[in-house]
Scaffold this motif. Structure first.
Motif, PDB file in Angstrom:
ATOM      1  N   CYS A 155      -8.758 -33.579  31.387  1.00  0.00           N
ATOM      2  CA  CYS A 155      -7.458 -33.190  31.918  1.00  0.00           C
ATOM      3  C   CYS A 155      -7.472 -33.288  33.441  1.00  0.00           C
ATOM      4  O   CYS A 155      -8.527 -33.227  34.065  1.00  0.00           O
ATOM      5  N   GLY A 156      -6.285 -33.429  34.026  1.00  0.00           N
ATOM      6  CA  GLY A 156      -6.193 -33.468  35.479  1.00  0.00           C
ATOM      7  C   GLY A 156      -4.948 -34.209  35.932  1.00  0.00           C
ATOM      8  O   GLY A 156      -4.099 -34.593  35.121  1.00  0.00           O
ATOM      9  N   GLU A 157      -4.853 -34.411  37.232  1.00  0.00           N
ATOM     10  CA  GLU A 157      -3.687 -35.116  37.775  1.00  0.00           C
ATOM     11  C   GLU A 157      -3.837 -36.628  37.653  1.00  0.00           C
ATOM     12  O   GLU A 157      -2.857 -37.356  37.594  1.00  0.00           O
ATOM     13  N   SER A 174       0.632 -34.348  35.694  1.00  0.00           N
ATOM     14  CA  SER A 174      -0.724 -34.079  35.205  1.00  0.00           C
ATOM     15  C   SER A 174      -0.853 -34.553  33.764  1.00  0.00           C
ATOM     16  O   SER A 174       0.136 -34.628  33.028  1.00  0.00           O
ATOM     17  N   LYS A 198      -0.090 -28.569  37.862  1.00  0.00           N
ATOM     18  CA  LYS A 198      -1.158 -27.618  37.562  1.00  0.00           C
ATOM     19  C   LYS A 198      -1.264 -27.295  36.072  1.00  0.00           C
ATOM     20  O   LYS A 198      -2.107 -26.491  35.671  1.00  0.00           O
ATOM     21  N   ARG A 201      -5.097 -28.905  34.246  1.00  0.00           N
ATOM     22  CA  ARG A 201      -6.075 -28.918  35.336  1.00  0.00           C
ATOM     23  C   ARG A 201      -7.403 -29.458  34.847  1.00  0.00           C
ATOM     24  O   ARG A 201      -7.672 -29.507  33.655  1.00  0.00           O
ATOM     25  N   SER A 202      -8.249 -29.849  35.781  1.00  0.00           N
ATOM     26  CA  SER A 202      -9.531 -30.454  35.422  1.00  0.00           C
ATOM     27  C   SER A 202     -10.405 -29.515  34.598  1.00  0.00           C
ATOM     28  O   SER A 202     -11.239 -29.955  33.816  1.00  0.00           O
ATOM     29  N   THR A 204      -9.240 -27.380  32.326  1.00  0.00           N
ATOM     30  CA  THR A 204      -8.556 -26.974  31.105  1.00  0.00           C
ATOM     31  C   THR A 204      -9.403 -27.301  29.878  1.00  0.00           C
ATOM     32  O   THR A 204      -9.973 -28.387  29.780  1.00  0.00           O
TER      33      THR A 204
END
Length: 223
Positions: A155-157, A174, A198, A201-202, A204
């Motif tokens: 996960c992330g942007e 994201s 958000k 997020r990385s 998550t």
């Protein structure tokens, strides 16, 4: 004699050490508690007993807050599990890749706080009317090396180019990416998009996403 007493002068550390070694000291000297006062945040002096009660109330409040957070997480996970169970049962009834894509889009956006969904494959070309996105293997490995080479969900942007590849000119900020595999090789990804940068997020947790990706990967073997 005076010199000997001075050589044995008691320090604050000595008092602290003694009280730690004798936690029942004030129980044996209850009247002393009434004479000891501490400065309160308001500027007023309060007794040691009052201060202890304040500390206990604060600790109790903190424990209740932690318990409420645990309960909230547990309730959220229960709801997530039940929704995932419903989704999996609907996926098992699908008879084509288009059916799978349609089910994923409907269920994930309605039940899982996801704004957009995209299934991307590198081993299935698309024709008019197909709901998945075709990308060649090199492109997918460039944008999603963890998913394609290590079957790792993340996960992330991500980068703007990666988000654009999946969702074109939408305002997705994201992503949560699940690895699709066939015969132990990466063949695509399930991408969940959120307009909130958000939201995914990385850090998550990807446990439920990974389970979903495994189910879809198994279904691919039958299509």
């Amino acid at each position: 004699m005076t010199e000997m007493l001075e050589s044995f002068e008691i320090t604050e550390n000595d008092v602290v050490r003694y009280l730690k070694q004798h936690p029942g000291f004030f129980e044996d000297h209850p009247n002393l508690l009434k004479k000891l006062h501490l400065r309160h945040d308001s500027g007023e002096a309060i007794s040691l007993i009052e201060r202890q009660n304040q500390i206990l109330r604060k600790e109790n409040t903190d424990l209740i807050d932690r318990l409420n957070r645990f309960i909230h997480v547990a309730q959220r996970n229960d709801k997530l599990f039940l929704n995932l169970q419903t989704l999996v049962l609907k996926l098992l009834a699908c008879r084509s890749l288009n059916d799978i894509c349609k089910t994923l889009n409907t269920e994930l956006t309605e039940r899982f706080d996801v704004d957009q969904v995209q299934v991307v494959m590198c081993h299935r070309l698309t024709t008019d009317g197909d709901m998945w996105l075709y990308c060649d293997t090199n492109t997918l490995q460039t944008h999603f090396p963890a998913a394609m080479r290590d079957a790792r969900n993340e996960c992330g942007e991500f980068t703007e180019q990666t988000r654009h590849l999946l969702f074109a000119d939408t305002d997705i900020q994201s992503l949560a990416v699940g690895a699709l595999t066939k015969d132990d090789k990466g063949v695509g990804v399930i991408a969940l998009g959120s307009k909130d940068a958000k939201h995914f997020r990385s850090g998550t947790d990807t446990l439920f996403l990974g389970h979903l990706a495994m189910v879809v990967s198994q279904l691919l073997l039958t299509l």
